[in-house]
Design a protein around this motif. Structure first.
Motif, PDB file in Angstrom:
ATOM      1  N   TRP A  35       0.815  -1.217   0.000  1.00 43.52           N
ATOM      2  CA  TRP A  35       0.000   0.000   0.000  1.00 43.52           C
ATOM      3  C   TRP A  35       0.854   1.274   0.000  1.00 43.52           C
ATOM      4  O   TRP A  35       0.475   2.296  -0.580  1.00 43.52           O
ATOM      5  N   SER A  36       2.011   1.250   0.618  1.00 42.77           N
ATOM      6  CA  SER A  36       2.862   2.447   0.628  1.00 42.77           C
ATOM      7  C   SER A  36       3.491   2.721  -0.735  1.00 42.77           C
ATOM      8  O   SER A  36       4.035   3.799  -0.964  1.00 42.77           O
ATOM      9  N   LEU A  90      -5.300  -1.031  -4.917  1.00 40.09           N
ATOM     10  CA  LEU A  90      -4.047  -0.486  -4.421  1.00 40.09           C
ATOM     11  C   LEU A  90      -3.936   1.007  -4.714  1.00 40.09           C
ATOM     12  O   LEU A  90      -4.834   1.622  -5.275  1.00 40.09           O
ATOM     13  N   ASN A  91      -2.807   1.573  -4.319  1.00 38.68           N
ATOM     14  CA  ASN A  91      -2.595   3.018  -4.387  1.00 38.68           C
ATOM     15  C   ASN A  91      -2.185   3.408  -5.809  1.00 38.68           C
ATOM     16  O   ASN A  91      -1.003   3.608  -6.094  1.00 38.68           O
ATOM     17  N   ASN A 106      -6.757   8.031  -0.102  1.00 39.17           N
ATOM     18  CA  ASN A 106      -6.852   6.891   0.805  1.00 39.17           C
ATOM     19  C   ASN A 106      -8.172   6.186   0.519  1.00 39.17           C
ATOM     20  O   ASN A 106      -9.244   6.655   0.887  1.00 39.17           O
TER      21      ASN A 106
END
Length: 286
Positions: free
Chosen positions: A64-65, A92-93, A145
């Motif tokens: 996720w980061s 996901l991001n 987010n």
């Protein structure tokens, strides 16, 4: 910084898969060198983008980061299908820049929101042109987010009865849940606005298999960090420690007169008797 290229110049599926596997493995090694990594994916081939989504999951490239920026050129309908059908792009991001090669270069910036007041949808966040630059058209930030609010959605969870962490009582629609892990998950559900739907699981392996298959969103279990598991999963931060130790009960020896001879076997007593006799005979011979 590292640059990787996958040339799909072969009709052999095995060759293509081998190339993807090698590139993803090397890219993951680069990602592990830093806690904050941005991956840029450039391709106009929809099959290539779909293959990347599949192999990035198999190779555990993204967490996720990790921020994934996709630059492509696709019709809007195909873009919706691509972003909604692949876990990598939908959950996901990820943001996507779609090029519009007209009289003026124009780009649309998109992301897929799996949870929103209107359900799962593709959202256009901003536009970019040579003259105006980046112009936001919504209050949603770039790289939002996605899981700060589930808007009352039902989230699949896998668990197994394991007191005192997870306990059940009743059956069917009257099943009641309790335990440390359940209370922790219930607190998170209340804060993020989702309801818990527990999927049936027959074994610990099935608990995690359903998460790997993306049928379950989370498994609320005590999960010890082991080298064998680190080969399959990425761990973020440990919040619960379970110490391991070896213990034995303290022997309880009751005082009794048999303790004078019971600790010794017959062979030991026989050897002592022989030694006493030999010493006595030696003294008498003097």
């Amino acid at each position: 910084m590292a640059v990787f290229e996958v040339a799909l110049d072969s009709q052999d599926v095995n060759v293509t898969q081998m190339k993807f596997s090698q590139v993803i493995r090397h890219a993951r090694q680069v990602r592990q060198l830093s806690r904050c990594v941005t991956v840029m994916l450039v391709s106009s081939d929809q099959e290539f983008l779909a293959a990347f989504a599949e192999w990035s999951l198999k190779g555990r490239l993204l967490v996720w980061s990790t921020r994934l920026l996709i630059i492509t050129q696709q019709p809007l309908q195909e873009l919706r299908t691509l972003m909604s059908t692949h876990w990598t792009f939908s959950m996901l991001n990820v943001i996507l820049i779609n090029l519009d090669m007209g009289q003026e270069l124009r780009c649309g910036v998109y992301t897929h929101l799996p949870y929103s007041p209107k359900g799962a949808r593709l959202v256009r966040l901003a536009t970019w042109t040579n003259t105006q630059g980046l112009v936001s058209i919504t209050r949603i930030p770039i790289f939002p987010n996605k899981f700060s609010n589930f808007y009352g959605s039902s989230v699949n969870v896998t668990a197994l009865t394991y007191a005192p962490h997870w306990m059940t009582s009743g059956s069917g629609s009257n099943t009641q849940y309790a335990g440390m892990d359940y209370l922790l998950l219930k607190t998170i559900a209340d804060a993020l606005n989702f309801t818990i739907h527990v999927l049936p699981s027959a074994s610990w392996k099935e608990v995690t298999d359903q998460v790997e298959a993306r049928r379950s969103f989370v498994a609320s279990i005590v999960y010890v960090v082991l080298p064998s598991r680190m080969e399959k999963y990425d761990f973020t931060q440990i919040f619960d420690f379970t110490p391991f130790c070896f213990a034995t009960s303290k022997p309880e020896l009751k005082p009794q007169w048999q303790s004078l001879y019971k600790p010794f076997t017959k062979d030991v007593w026989g050897a002592n008797l022989v030694a006493i006799i030999l010493v006595t005979v030696a003294f008498h011979m003097k």
